[in-house]
Structure formats: C-alpha cells, structure tokens
Scaffold this active site. Structure first.
Site, PDB file in Angstrom:
ATOM      1  N   GLY A  32       0.809  -1.229   0.000  1.00 56.86           N
ATOM      2  CA  GLY A  32       0.000   0.000   0.000  1.00 56.86           C
ATOM      3  C   GLY A  32       0.830   1.262   0.000  1.00 56.86           C
ATOM      4  O   GLY A  32       0.529   2.211   0.724  1.00 56.86           O
ATOM      5  N   ALA A  33       1.851   1.288  -0.859  1.00 58.63           N
ATOM      6  CA  ALA A  33       2.827   2.392  -0.777  1.00 58.63           C
ATOM      7  C   ALA A  33       2.785   3.334  -1.980  1.00 58.63           C
ATOM      8  O   ALA A  33       3.764   4.018  -2.261  1.00 58.63           O
ATOM      9  CB  ALA A  33       4.229   1.827  -0.585  1.00 58.63           C
ATOM     10  N   ARG A  35       1.070   6.008  -2.103  1.00 56.64           N
ATOM     11  CA  ARG A  35       0.923   7.394  -1.654  1.00 56.64           C
ATOM     12  C   ARG A  35       1.083   7.475  -0.139  1.00 56.64           C
ATOM     13  O   ARG A  35       1.316   6.472   0.517  1.00 56.64           O
ATOM     14  CB  ARG A  35      -0.433   7.952  -2.109  1.00 56.64           C
ATOM     15  CG  ARG A  35      -1.578   7.048  -1.773  1.00 56.64           C
ATOM     16  CD  ARG A  35      -2.843   7.295  -2.584  1.00 56.64           C
ATOM     17  NE  ARG A  35      -3.963   6.677  -1.894  1.00 56.64           N
ATOM     18  CZ  ARG A  35      -4.720   7.316  -1.013  1.00 56.64           C
ATOM     19  NH1 ARG A  35      -4.544   8.577  -0.768  1.00 56.64           N
ATOM     20  NH2 ARG A  35      -5.682   6.683  -0.384  1.00 56.64           N
ATOM     21  N   ASN A 110       2.340  -2.101   5.495  1.00 55.55           N
ATOM     22  CA  ASN A 110       1.865  -0.724   5.637  1.00 55.55           C
ATOM     23  C   ASN A 110       0.375  -0.582   5.280  1.00 55.55           C
ATOM     24  O   ASN A 110      -0.338   0.205   5.900  1.00 55.55           O
ATOM     25  CB  ASN A 110       2.708   0.185   4.731  1.00 55.55           C
ATOM     26  CG  ASN A 110       2.148   1.584   4.637  1.00 55.55           C
ATOM     27  OD1 ASN A 110       2.353   2.405   5.528  1.00 55.55           O
ATOM     28  ND2 ASN A 110       1.417   1.881   3.570  1.00 55.55           N
ATOM     29  N   SER A 161      -0.374   1.656  15.288  1.00 60.27           N
ATOM     30  CA  SER A 161      -0.977   2.986  15.436  1.00 60.27           C
ATOM     31  C   SER A 161      -1.039   3.342  16.917  1.00 60.27           C
ATOM     32  O   SER A 161      -1.182   2.460  17.776  1.00 60.27           O
ATOM     33  CB  SER A 161      -2.386   2.978  14.861  1.00 60.27           C
ATOM     34  OG  SER A 161      -3.048   4.193  15.142  1.00 60.27           O
ATOM     35  N   TYR A 174     -11.008  -0.013  14.330  1.00 59.47           N
ATOM     36  CA  TYR A 174      -9.640   0.353  13.925  1.00 59.47           C
ATOM     37  C   TYR A 174      -8.664   0.143  15.093  1.00 59.47           C
ATOM     38  O   TYR A 174      -7.614  -0.502  14.929  1.00 59.47           O
ATOM     39  CB  TYR A 174      -9.614   1.808  13.445  1.00 59.47           C
ATOM     40  CG  TYR A 174      -8.223   2.311  13.152  1.00 59.47           C
ATOM     41  CD1 TYR A 174      -7.589   2.001  11.949  1.00 59.47           C
ATOM     42  CD2 TYR A 174      -7.529   3.082  14.088  1.00 59.47           C
ATOM     43  CE1 TYR A 174      -6.304   2.452  11.684  1.00 59.47           C
ATOM     44  CE2 TYR A 174      -6.247   3.531  13.825  1.00 59.47           C
ATOM     45  CZ  TYR A 174      -5.625   3.215  12.629  1.00 59.47           C
ATOM     46  OH  TYR A 174      -4.352   3.658  12.373  1.00 59.47           O
ATOM     47  N   LYS A 178      -5.531  -2.567  15.287  1.00 62.08           N
ATOM     48  CA  LYS A 178      -4.129  -2.174  15.420  1.00 62.08           C
ATOM     49  C   LYS A 178      -3.516  -2.724  16.720  1.00 62.08           C
ATOM     50  O   LYS A 178      -2.329  -3.061  16.749  1.00 62.08           O
ATOM     51  CB  LYS A 178      -3.996  -0.650  15.360  1.00 62.08           C
ATOM     52  CG  LYS A 178      -4.264  -0.084  13.961  1.00 62.08           C
ATOM     53  CD  LYS A 178      -3.209  -0.551  12.964  1.00 62.08           C
ATOM     54  CE  LYS A 178      -3.352   0.138  11.616  1.00 62.08           C
ATOM     55  NZ  LYS A 178      -2.294  -0.241  10.659  1.00 62.08           N
ATOM     56  N   ILE A 206      -0.367  12.332  12.371  1.00 62.97           N
ATOM     57  CA  ILE A 206       0.569  12.677  11.304  1.00 62.97           C
ATOM     58  C   ILE A 206      -0.151  13.614  10.341  1.00 62.97           C
ATOM     59  O   ILE A 206      -1.230  13.273   9.820  1.00 62.97           O
ATOM     60  CB  ILE A 206       1.050  11.403  10.551  1.00 62.97           C
ATOM     61  CG1 ILE A 206       1.596  10.356  11.540  1.00 62.97           C
ATOM     62  CG2 ILE A 206       2.080  11.776   9.491  1.00 62.97           C
ATOM     63  CD1 ILE A 206       2.742  10.801  12.425  1.00 62.97           C
TER      64      ILE A 206
HETATM   65  N1  LIG Z   1      -1.858   8.525   8.489  1.00 65.12           N
HETATM   66  C1  LIG Z   1      -1.767   8.495   9.802  1.00 65.12           C
HETATM   67  O1  LIG Z   1      -1.833   9.534  10.452  1.00 65.12           O
HETATM   68  C2  LIG Z   1      -1.583   7.184  10.531  1.00 65.12           C
HETATM   69  C3  LIG Z   1      -1.631   7.173  11.930  1.00 65.12           C
HETATM   70  C4  LIG Z   1      -1.471   5.957  12.596  1.00 65.12           C
HETATM   71  C5  LIG Z   1      -1.234   4.801  11.884  1.00 65.12           C
HETATM   72  N2  LIG Z   1      -1.182   4.839  10.511  1.00 65.12           N
HETATM   73  C6  LIG Z   1      -0.929   3.577   9.799  1.00 65.12           C
HETATM   74  O2  LIG Z   1       0.147   3.756   8.905  1.00 65.12           O
HETATM   75  C7  LIG Z   1      -0.095   3.060   7.682  1.00 65.12           C
HETATM   76  C8  LIG Z   1      -0.093   4.032   6.510  1.00 65.12           C
HETATM   77  O3  LIG Z   1      -0.983   5.096   6.777  1.00 65.12           O
HETATM   78  P1  LIG Z   1      -1.691   5.908   5.597  1.00 65.12           P
HETATM   79  O4  LIG Z   1      -2.556   6.927   6.242  1.00 65.12           O
HETATM   80  O5  LIG Z   1      -0.669   6.313   4.610  1.00 65.12           O
HETATM   81  O6  LIG Z   1      -2.594   4.721   5.012  1.00 65.12           O
HETATM   82  P2  LIG Z   1      -3.830   4.785   4.003  1.00 65.12           P
HETATM   83  O7  LIG Z   1      -3.611   5.884   3.025  1.00 65.12           O
HETATM   84  O8  LIG Z   1      -5.107   4.787   4.775  1.00 65.12           O
HETATM   85  O9  LIG Z   1      -3.698   3.360   3.324  1.00 65.12           O
HETATM   86  C9  LIG Z   1      -2.499   2.958   2.688  1.00 65.12           C
HETATM   87  C10 LIG Z   1      -2.821   2.113   1.503  1.00 65.12           C
HETATM   88  O10 LIG Z   1      -3.388   0.868   1.905  1.00 65.12           O
HETATM   89  C11 LIG Z   1      -3.887   0.304   0.734  1.00 65.12           C
HETATM   90  N3  LIG Z   1      -4.905  -0.704   1.030  1.00 65.12           N
HETATM   91  C12 LIG Z   1      -6.020  -0.588   1.770  1.00 65.12           C
HETATM   92  N4  LIG Z   1      -6.699  -1.760   1.772  1.00 65.12           N
HETATM   93  C13 LIG Z   1      -5.990  -2.623   1.017  1.00 65.12           C
HETATM   94  C14 LIG Z   1      -6.158  -3.966   0.635  1.00 65.12           C
HETATM   95  N5  LIG Z   1      -7.201  -4.710   1.020  1.00 65.12           N
HETATM   96  N6  LIG Z   1      -5.202  -4.534  -0.147  1.00 65.12           N
HETATM   97  C15 LIG Z   1      -4.141  -3.823  -0.536  1.00 65.12           C
HETATM   98  N7  LIG Z   1      -3.914  -2.548  -0.230  1.00 65.12           N
HETATM   99  C16 LIG Z   1      -4.833  -1.952   0.546  1.00 65.12           C
HETATM  100  C17 LIG Z   1      -4.433   1.443  -0.120  1.00 65.12           C
HETATM  101  O11 LIG Z   1      -3.949   1.258  -1.435  1.00 65.12           O
HETATM  102  P3  LIG Z   1      -4.642   1.927  -2.744  1.00 65.12           P
HETATM  103  O12 LIG Z   1      -4.671   3.409  -2.476  1.00 65.12           O
HETATM  104  O13 LIG Z   1      -3.731   1.550  -3.852  1.00 65.12           O
HETATM  105  O14 LIG Z   1      -5.992   1.325  -2.858  1.00 65.12           O
HETATM  106  C18 LIG Z   1      -3.849   2.680   0.567  1.00 65.12           C
HETATM  107  O15 LIG Z   1      -3.241   3.584  -0.324  1.00 65.12           O
HETATM  108  C19 LIG Z   1      -1.429   2.337   7.876  1.00 65.12           C
HETATM  109  O16 LIG Z   1      -1.183   1.045   8.371  1.00 65.12           O
HETATM  110  C20 LIG Z   1      -2.118   3.183   8.936  1.00 65.12           C
HETATM  111  O17 LIG Z   1      -3.080   2.473   9.667  1.00 65.12           O
HETATM  112  C21 LIG Z   1      -1.367   6.004   9.844  1.00 65.12           C
END
Ligand SMILES: NC(=O)c1ccc[n+]([C@@H]2O[C@H](COP(=O)([O-])OP(=O)(O)OC[C@H]3O[C@@H](n4cnc5c(N)ncnc54)[C@H](OP(=O)(O)O)[C@@H]3O)[C@@H](O)[C@H]2O)c1
Length: 262
Positions: A32-33, A35, A110, A161, A174, A178, A206
């Site tokens: 899932g990288a 973006r 990820n 998380s 969620y 996690k 973040i």
């Molecule tokens: N952003 C934050 O503030 C934050 C805070 C705490 C923890 N995290 C954790 O850090 C990680 C990255 O965060 P993020 O906000 O960048 O994540 P995100 O944008 O919500 O998701 C990352 C990617 O996961 C992919 N994805 C979702 N379901 C999928 C599936 N069934 N199969 C394959 N790919 C799948 C999507 O790919 P496509 O776009 O290609 O569909 C999406 O771009 C995640 O594990 C998130 O829970 C993030």
C-alpha cells in the site's frame, strides 16, 4: 517552505552526503505504498540504497509516479497490484517480487484502512472489513513472505498505530485491529526468531496536509507535548531505523507521536 520529496529528503543519522547506503543490495516489499506514509517510507528506504517493490490496490497512477521517483534515486523499483485480503493475490505478488528483485530482505506491512464510526452504529461488515485488511492482511503477507525472508535473515516491520495503544471512542474496530497488530508483532518476533526480526511503528497524529483535517490537526497539535503533529518523513525515519537496526532488536512497538500517548 519546500515540501519533502525524492530530491529534498530529510537527512537521517549516518545517511549524510557521504553516500552511506546502509540498505544497498537489500530488497524491500512495502504494501500500500503508492501514496501517503507508504510512499514516504518507500522513498526513505530507496534513499538508503534498497531496491523497492511497492503494492497498490486502487492507486495505480500514484503507484506509477512513486516507482518513477524511487527509480530516480538509482535503485530498482517495481509496483504490483495486490489485495492483501486475498491469499491468491498475496502469493502471486510475493512470487513476482522475488522474481523481479531476486529475493526479499525486508517486508513492511503498511497497507490498512481507517474509518470513524460511532460504537452504537458500527456494523459487523465494518468490523470484519477493517480486521481483514488491518490485521489478517499483515498476518497473511508475513506468512507468505516467510520462506523468502528466512533465506536472508530478514525483517518484518508492521505499521501499528497510537490507536492500538490508546482507545479512541469512535474507532473501536480500527483501534482493536491495530492493537492486534501490536500483539501479532510480538508473537511473530518470538515465533520467527532467530531468523527474522519483527518490529512495529505506531504513528500518532501525522499531518499529511489534508485541508479537511486542518482544524482537527490544529487541536491535536495543542494536546501534543511536542506542540505539533508528525510528518510522513518522521514515520519513514522510524521504518528506516528498524530496517537498519541490529537484528537483536525485535518485538518492539515504537510510537512516533510527539509524546501524545504519554
Ligand atoms: N496517516 C496516519 O496519520 C496514521 C496514523 C497511525 C497509523 N497509521 C498507519 O500507517 C499506515 C499508513 O498510513 P496511511 O494513512 O498512509 O494509510 P492509508 O492511506 O489509509 O492506506 C495505505 C494504503 O493501503 C492500501 N490498502 C487498503 N486496503 C488494502 C487492501 N485490502 N489490499 C491492498 N492494499 C490496501 C491502499 O492502497 P490503494 O490506495 O492503492 O488502494 C492505501 O493507499 C497504515 O497502516 C495506517 O493504519 C497512519
């Protein structure tokens, strides 16, 4: 201020201009990288010299851009479509990664989903969907990657998380998913030692620059001991730490939250 990007990187300790590439010759798969945080981590690992495979599900165009940006750092890059809830898709992806890059040293779990829902209204479908991607997904990808990682004394880095460490009332599914990833990290660290080190990065708030989240981000920054929210590059720095840390460090959950969880 110029935003961080492939040509405007944050410098990590030991990664200065002396072209120190601690991950040169290593191969990484990060799910899932295309973006956001996954992309930031993929670029950080590539800057450290790793060849990088990313997966995407819907974000094909963004994945293509990320691959171009990774390649511009002088390493090999490949993007593969993968649904981490689907065993066949995961298995095929792992085979393809190993075929393309010649092996696998580091897996970064990820990909995940995030959703807000009042506890009273949370449906079973919502609960199951979040667990399928956030908890079962990392388990499945890790299990399918084992034989390749074992050959290389590899590493697994899970994305947890702060929500897995602290309860957020409108995110029961969620947070629970996690928290399970945190425990999965510890169980795998024990079960897969001594060949594979398994650790987890747990980001807090973040700020990825989304306008819709601006007011929320401002109020969270006020509550955070460091008086600000984190950046994608700071999360990527924690991923890079576990990617390059002594193999003796395993089973750890590293919060990247400016002290919010304290
Ligand atoms: N952003 C934050 O503030 C934050 C805070 C705490 C923890 N995290 C954790 O850090 C990680 C990255 O965060 P993020 O906000 O960048 O994540 P995100 O944008 O919500 O998701 C990352 C990617 O996961 C992919 N994805 C979702 N379901 C999928 C599936 N069934 N199969 C394959 N790919 C799948 C999507 O790919 P496509 O776009 O290609 O569909 C999406 O771009 C995640 O594990 C998130 O829970 C993030």
């Amino acid at each position: 201020m110029k935003g961080p990007g492939p040509r405007n990187p944050i410098q990590f300790p030991g990664m200065g201009k002396s072209v120190h590439k601690p991950l040169q010759g290593k191969t990484v798969l990060i799910t899932g990288a295309a973006r956001r945080l996954g992309r930031a981590s993929a670029l950080a690992l590539a800057r450290a010299g790793a060849d990088v495979a990313i997966t995407f599900r819907n974000s094909a165009r963004e994945a293509q851009h990320t691959v171009i940006d990774i390649s511009s750092l002088g390493v090999r890059a490949v993007a593969l479509r993968c649904d981490i809830t689907d065993q066949k898709s995961v298995r095929t992806t792992l085979k393809e990664v190993v075929k393309e890059l010649g092996g696998l040293d580091i897996l970064v779990n990820n990909a995940a989903n995030y959703e807000t829902a009042d506890f009273d209204k949370l449906t079973l479908q919502q609960w199951d969907a979040i667990f399928a991607s956030n908890t079962r997904g990392p388990f499945l990808v890790s299990q399918e990657a084992l034989k390749y990682l074992r050959e290389r004394q590899g590493r697994i880095i899970n994305m947890g998380s702060l929500g897995g460490l602290r309860p957020w009332a409108s995110h029961a599914h969620y947070c629970s998913s996690k928290a399970a990833v945190h425990m999965l990290t510890k169980v795998m660290a024990k079960a897969l030692a001594p060949e594979i080190a398994v650790n987890c990065v747990a980001p807090g708030m973040i700020d990825l620059g989304e306008k819709a989240a601006a007011a929320f981000m401002k109020s969270m920054a006020k509550q955070t001991p460091m008086h600000r929210n984190g950046t994608g590059e700071e999360v990527a720095a924690a991923i890079l730490f576990f990617a390059t840390a002594p193999h003796f460090i395993t089973g750890q959950i590293l919060a990247v939250d400016g002290g919010l969880g304290l």
